[in-house]
Design a protein around this motif. Sequence first.
Motif, PDB file in Angstrom:
ATOM      1  N   ALA A   1       2.561  35.584 -26.779  1.00 38.38           N
ATOM      2  CA  ALA A   1       3.878  36.029 -26.324  1.00 38.38           C
ATOM      3  C   ALA A   1       4.420  37.132 -27.231  1.00 38.38           C
ATOM      4  O   ALA A   1       4.930  38.153 -26.755  1.00 38.38           O
ATOM      5  CB  ALA A   1       4.850  34.857 -26.276  1.00 38.38           C
ATOM      6  N   GLU A   2       4.283  36.941 -28.540  1.00 37.16           N
ATOM      7  CA  GLU A   2       4.746  37.963 -29.482  1.00 37.16           C
ATOM      8  C   GLU A   2       3.934  39.249 -29.357  1.00 37.16           C
ATOM      9  O   GLU A   2       4.484  40.353 -29.431  1.00 37.16           O
ATOM     10  CB  GLU A   2       4.684  37.424 -30.911  1.00 37.16           C
ATOM     11  CG  GLU A   2       5.738  36.378 -31.192  1.00 37.16           C
ATOM     12  CD  GLU A   2       5.629  35.749 -32.559  1.00 37.16           C
ATOM     13  OE1 GLU A   2       4.625  35.971 -33.283  1.00 37.16           O
ATOM     14  OE2 GLU A   2       6.564  35.001 -32.923  1.00 37.16           O
ATOM     15  N   LYS A   3       2.637  39.118 -29.138  1.00 28.08           N
ATOM     16  CA  LYS A   3       1.774  40.285 -28.965  1.00 28.08           C
ATOM     17  C   LYS A   3       2.183  41.067 -27.722  1.00 28.08           C
ATOM     18  O   LYS A   3       2.258  42.305 -27.745  1.00 28.08           O
ATOM     19  CB  LYS A   3       0.302  39.859 -28.867  1.00 28.08           C
ATOM     20  CG  LYS A   3      -0.652  41.002 -28.709  1.00 28.08           C
ATOM     21  CD  LYS A   3      -0.648  41.882 -29.942  1.00 28.08           C
ATOM     22  CE  LYS A   3      -1.667  42.990 -29.827  1.00 28.08           C
ATOM     23  NZ  LYS A   3      -1.567  43.937 -30.930  1.00 28.08           N
ATOM     24  N   LEU A   4       2.463  40.369 -26.637  1.00 26.17           N
ATOM     25  CA  LEU A   4       2.896  41.040 -25.415  1.00 26.17           C
ATOM     26  C   LEU A   4       4.222  41.752 -25.625  1.00 26.17           C
ATOM     27  O   LEU A   4       4.421  42.858 -25.115  1.00 26.17           O
ATOM     28  CB  LEU A   4       3.010  40.032 -24.268  1.00 26.17           C
ATOM     29  CG  LEU A   4       1.699  39.421 -23.795  1.00 26.17           C
ATOM     30  CD1 LEU A   4       1.967  38.348 -22.743  1.00 26.17           C
ATOM     31  CD2 LEU A   4       0.746  40.470 -23.265  1.00 26.17           C
ATOM     32  N   ASN A   5       5.103  41.144 -26.379  1.00 27.62           N
ATOM     33  CA  ASN A   5       6.385  41.785 -26.668  1.00 27.62           C
ATOM     34  C   ASN A   5       6.177  43.067 -27.475  1.00 27.62           C
ATOM     35  O   ASN A   5       6.812  44.084 -27.209  1.00 27.62           O
ATOM     36  CB  ASN A   5       7.304  40.815 -27.402  1.00 27.62           C
ATOM     37  CG  ASN A   5       8.735  41.272 -27.362  1.00 27.62           C
ATOM     38  OD1 ASN A   5       9.243  41.672 -26.328  1.00 27.62           O
ATOM     39  ND2 ASN A   5       9.393  41.219 -28.510  1.00 27.62           N
ATOM     40  N   GLU A   6       5.276  43.013 -28.447  1.00 29.89           N
ATOM     41  CA  GLU A   6       4.955  44.216 -29.235  1.00 29.89           C
ATOM     42  C   GLU A   6       4.374  45.305 -28.343  1.00 29.89           C
ATOM     43  O   GLU A   6       4.717  46.479 -28.491  1.00 29.89           O
ATOM     44  CB  GLU A   6       3.940  43.884 -30.325  1.00 29.89           C
ATOM     45  CG  GLU A   6       4.475  43.056 -31.453  1.00 29.89           C
ATOM     46  CD  GLU A   6       3.373  42.613 -32.404  1.00 29.89           C
ATOM     47  OE1 GLU A   6       2.258  43.176 -32.372  1.00 29.89           O
ATOM     48  OE2 GLU A   6       3.629  41.668 -33.178  1.00 29.89           O
TER      49      GLU A   6
END
Length: 102
Positions: free
Chosen positions: A78-83
């Motif tokens: 989820a954090e990677k997608l946000n980045e």
Amino acid sequence: MEKLINETTEIARKHFQAFGFEDEQITSLLAAGQRDLTKELGKLQALLESEKIDIDVINLSLHALKGLFLNMGNIAVAEKLNELRQEGSTTERLAEIRALLD
């Protein structure tokens, strides 16, 4: 893509158990999560394969997927997608998204 879904399903199983859900509830939640991830990841894959790539539409897809991954407890993805929605050139971002799906 299947590897990502399977990894997320295992994370979700532990995530839901930690919340105290019963096995029957977990089975239902996992089935719904897998269905939703398959659908949304398929949409993203189609967007990436289109002749004219619209980064704004891809960002909307990434946002939807981020929510699904968060709900299933896969915080790292989820954090990677946000980045990926915010950082890097379009070419770099698209390459990273494709790598994530493989």
